[in-house]
Design a protein around this motif. Sequence first.
Motif, PDB file in Angstrom:
ATOM      1  N   THR A  33       0.817  -1.217   0.000  1.00 11.92           N
ATOM      2  CA  THR A  33       0.000   0.000   0.000  1.00 11.92           C
ATOM      3  C   THR A  33       0.845   1.258   0.000  1.00 11.92           C
ATOM      4  O   THR A  33       0.373   2.320  -0.403  1.00 11.92           O
ATOM      5  CB  THR A  33      -0.943   0.009   1.210  1.00 11.92           C
ATOM      6  N   ALA A  34       2.092   1.157   0.437  1.00 14.70           N
ATOM      7  CA  ALA A  34       3.011   2.294   0.392  1.00 14.70           C
ATOM      8  C   ALA A  34       4.439   1.777   0.469  1.00 14.70           C
ATOM      9  O   ALA A  34       4.739   0.825   1.191  1.00 14.70           O
ATOM     10  CB  ALA A  34       2.746   3.268   1.532  1.00 14.70           C
ATOM     11  N   THR A  35       5.318   2.410  -0.289  1.00 16.42           N
ATOM     12  CA  THR A  35       6.737   2.102  -0.258  1.00 16.42           C
ATOM     13  C   THR A  35       7.484   3.409  -0.474  1.00 16.42           C
ATOM     14  O   THR A  35       6.864   4.490  -0.482  1.00 16.42           O
ATOM     15  CB  THR A  35       7.093   1.031  -1.314  1.00 16.42           C
ATOM     16  N   VAL A  62       4.646  -1.063   3.674  1.00 19.08           N
ATOM     17  CA  VAL A  62       3.444  -1.330   4.456  1.00 19.08           C
ATOM     18  C   VAL A  62       2.488  -1.999   3.485  1.00 19.08           C
ATOM     19  O   VAL A  62       2.439  -1.634   2.299  1.00 19.08           O
ATOM     20  CB  VAL A  62       2.815  -0.029   4.994  1.00 19.08           C
ATOM     21  N   GLY A  63       1.736  -2.983   3.950  1.00 16.72           N
ATOM     22  CA  GLY A  63       0.844  -3.650   3.017  1.00 16.72           C
ATOM     23  C   GLY A  63      -0.196  -4.510   3.682  1.00 16.72           C
ATOM     24  O   GLY A  63      -0.240  -4.643   4.915  1.00 16.72           O
ATOM     25  N   VAL A  64      -1.029  -5.088   2.852  1.00 11.43           N
ATOM     26  CA  VAL A  64      -2.107  -5.971   3.300  1.00 11.43           C
ATOM     27  C   VAL A  64      -1.782  -7.387   2.845  1.00 11.43           C
ATOM     28  O   VAL A  64      -1.443  -7.615   1.673  1.00 11.43           O
ATOM     29  CB  VAL A  64      -3.460  -5.520   2.730  1.00 11.43           C
ATOM     30  N   VAL A  65      -1.890  -8.331   3.776  1.00 17.56           N
ATOM     31  CA  VAL A  65      -1.574  -9.722   3.462  1.00 17.56           C
ATOM     32  C   VAL A  65      -2.603 -10.277   2.472  1.00 17.56           C
ATOM     33  O   VAL A  65      -3.806 -10.224   2.712  1.00 17.56           O
ATOM     34  CB  VAL A  65      -1.543 -10.581   4.742  1.00 17.56           C
ATOM     35  N   GLU A  66      -2.102 -10.800   1.355  1.00 18.31           N
ATOM     36  CA  GLU A  66      -2.953 -11.390   0.317  1.00 18.31           C
ATOM     37  C   GLU A  66      -3.014 -12.912   0.416  1.00 18.31           C
ATOM     38  O   GLU A  66      -4.076 -13.508   0.279  1.00 18.31           O
ATOM     39  CB  GLU A  66      -2.423 -11.004  -1.064  1.00 18.31           C
ATOM     40  N   ARG A  67      -1.855 -13.542   0.639  1.00 25.84           N
ATOM     41  CA  ARG A  67      -1.781 -14.997   0.735  1.00 25.84           C
ATOM     42  C   ARG A  67      -0.702 -15.363   1.735  1.00 25.84           C
ATOM     43  O   ARG A  67       0.274 -14.617   1.922  1.00 25.84           O
ATOM     44  CB  ARG A  67      -1.433 -15.629  -0.626  1.00 25.84           C
ATOM     45  N   ALA A 140      -0.517   6.201   8.364  1.00 26.16           N
ATOM     46  CA  ALA A 140      -0.043   5.238   7.370  1.00 26.16           C
ATOM     47  C   ALA A 140       1.331   5.640   6.856  1.00 26.16           C
ATOM     48  O   ALA A 140       2.219   4.790   6.665  1.00 26.16           O
ATOM     49  CB  ALA A 140      -1.047   5.149   6.217  1.00 26.16           C
ATOM     50  N   ARG A 141       1.534   6.930   6.646  1.00 27.14           N
ATOM     51  CA  ARG A 141       2.827   7.457   6.210  1.00 27.14           C
ATOM     52  C   ARG A 141       3.891   7.188   7.279  1.00 27.14           C
ATOM     53  O   ARG A 141       5.022   6.788   6.975  1.00 27.14           O
ATOM     54  CB  ARG A 141       2.665   8.953   5.965  1.00 27.14           C
ATOM     55  N   SER A 142       3.532   7.378   8.526  1.00 28.92           N
ATOM     56  CA  SER A 142       4.478   7.153   9.612  1.00 28.92           C
ATOM     57  C   SER A 142       4.789   5.677   9.808  1.00 28.92           C
ATOM     58  O   SER A 142       5.911   5.313  10.182  1.00 28.92           O
ATOM     59  CB  SER A 142       3.924   7.750  10.916  1.00 28.92           C
ATOM     60  N   LEU A 143       3.815   4.812   9.574  1.00 30.24           N
ATOM     61  CA  LEU A 143       4.066   3.372   9.656  1.00 30.24           C
ATOM     62  C   LEU A 143       5.093   2.947   8.622  1.00 30.24           C
ATOM     63  O   LEU A 143       5.938   2.081   8.877  1.00 30.24           O
ATOM     64  CB  LEU A 143       2.763   2.601   9.463  1.00 30.24           C
ATOM     65  N   LEU A 144       5.035   3.551   7.448  1.00 34.53           N
ATOM     66  CA  LEU A 144       6.036   3.253   6.424  1.00 34.53           C
ATOM     67  C   LEU A 144       7.423   3.653   6.909  1.00 34.53           C
ATOM     68  O   LEU A 144       8.398   2.924   6.708  1.00 34.53           O
ATOM     69  CB  LEU A 144       5.687   3.970   5.121  1.00 34.53           C
ATOM     70  N   ALA A 145       7.534   4.797   7.566  1.00 33.88           N
ATOM     71  CA  ALA A 145       8.826   5.227   8.105  1.00 33.88           C
ATOM     72  C   ALA A 145       9.364   4.210   9.105  1.00 33.88           C
ATOM     73  O   ALA A 145      10.583   3.995   9.194  1.00 33.88           O
ATOM     74  CB  ALA A 145       8.691   6.602   8.764  1.00 33.88           C
ATOM     75  N   ALA A 146       8.461   3.563   9.855  1.00 33.13           N
ATOM     76  CA  ALA A 146       8.895   2.589  10.863  1.00 33.13           C
ATOM     77  C   ALA A 146       9.596   1.394  10.234  1.00 33.13           C
ATOM     78  O   ALA A 146      10.417   0.737  10.882  1.00 33.13           O
ATOM     79  CB  ALA A 146       7.694   2.125  11.687  1.00 33.13           C
ATOM     80  N   SER A 147       9.296   1.096   8.958  1.00 32.44           N
ATOM     81  CA  SER A 147       9.865  -0.060   8.296  1.00 32.44           C
ATOM     82  C   SER A 147      11.383   0.006   8.158  1.00 32.44           C
ATOM     83  O   SER A 147      12.043  -1.025   8.085  1.00 32.44           O
ATOM     84  CB  SER A 147       9.220  -0.220   6.913  1.00 32.44           C
ATOM     85  N   ASP A 148      11.918   1.230   8.132  1.00 27.34           N
ATOM     86  CA  ASP A 148      13.374   1.370   8.015  1.00 27.34           C
ATOM     87  C   ASP A 148      13.879   2.624   8.699  1.00 27.34           C
ATOM     88  O   ASP A 148      14.502   2.562   9.762  1.00 27.34           O
ATOM     89  CB  ASP A 148      13.796   1.361   6.551  1.00 27.34           C
ATOM     90  N   VAL A 149      13.612   3.802   8.139  1.00 28.20           N
ATOM     91  CA  VAL A 149      14.320   4.994   8.600  1.00 28.20           C
ATOM     92  C   VAL A 149      14.041   5.339  10.063  1.00 28.20           C
ATOM     93  O   VAL A 149      14.947   5.784  10.773  1.00 28.20           O
ATOM     94  CB  VAL A 149      14.047   6.209   7.690  1.00 28.20           C
TER      95      VAL A 149
END
Length: 340
Positions: A33-35, A62-67, A140-149
């Motif tokens: 959903t965001a990268t 950040v994303g939604v589990v598909e499978r 949602a934008r901040s959750l993406l930041a949590a993934s790395d930076v």
Amino acid sequence: MRAVVMHGPGDVRVEDVADPEIIEPTDAVIRVTATCVCGSDLWPYRGIEQQDGPAQMGHEYVGVVERVGAGVRYVEEGDLVVGSFVACDNTCEICRSGFQSRCVRQVMMGAIGTQAEYARIPLADGTLVKVPGEPTPEQARSLLAASDVLGTGWFGAVAADAGIGKSVAVVGDGAVGLLAVMAAERLGSERIIAMSRHPDRQALARRFGATDIVEERGAEGVARIRELTDGYGAHSTVEAVGTQESMTQAIGATRPGGHVGYVGVSHGVELDGLELFFATVNLLGGPAPVRRFLPELIDLVMSGRIDPGLVFDLALPLEEAAEGYRAMDERRATKALLTP
């Protein structure tokens, strides 16, 4: 699906590639959903880091589990998740000691590529953390930041032993350095010195908790930090660039007995043994164990106590990823968010 592919220095394209599949029973596939573009993506973009042929790019997501694979137990289809840029099992001895980025089964997400519509996540149970509730666009934008930076800046501050009553210097005003300032403030540091020459980044550093700005570099920058710390140097220094100059500056700015947390991806850095011997500082760094911090960071974001997503000052559709790379390379943007 559509994905970002780097063909060589300065050559970024968005192309059709094969959809990801479940390969191992511990895999999951997410709809991204965001990268975003990372500062470390600029090393191959600038030709400083070599690559073998075209490569899918990206490691933040950040994303939604598909499978999910047959062996996945803790994440389910439909879950909104955040994961680290290093996939890990979160159960080995190294993971349990808090260094999940060096898991014995680690998979670097950059080798898979998350600047795409979908991504395969290895070791899904250990890597992915569910997000409770429905995030706002800002969250949602901040959750993406949590993934790395954010996780990397946080590790830099923790590795530097930032905390109550400490003086902290941050070398580097990219997204990681700015979020190291935020982390130092959350950890209770008394004085936080951000090294930056860019007015927009200086303003964001102050918003995140910086008490002082130092524009000087090299020996002059070290002297200025020592001046601000009564001649002693900082208790804690975060190195968030990865060059010879930044590492030398970080060590020089740190008082004897102090701590340096180095999280910039090192390129061409060499340390003189005798100088290091007499510096008498503690060094800890490397790839950030983001998974260690993710539950706490997600809680801080979803409770509204931090807004690290402010580091994203450019938002583009995935199809315009090349402009995101150009803008960051030319320092017209601190960090570019991409929406598939």
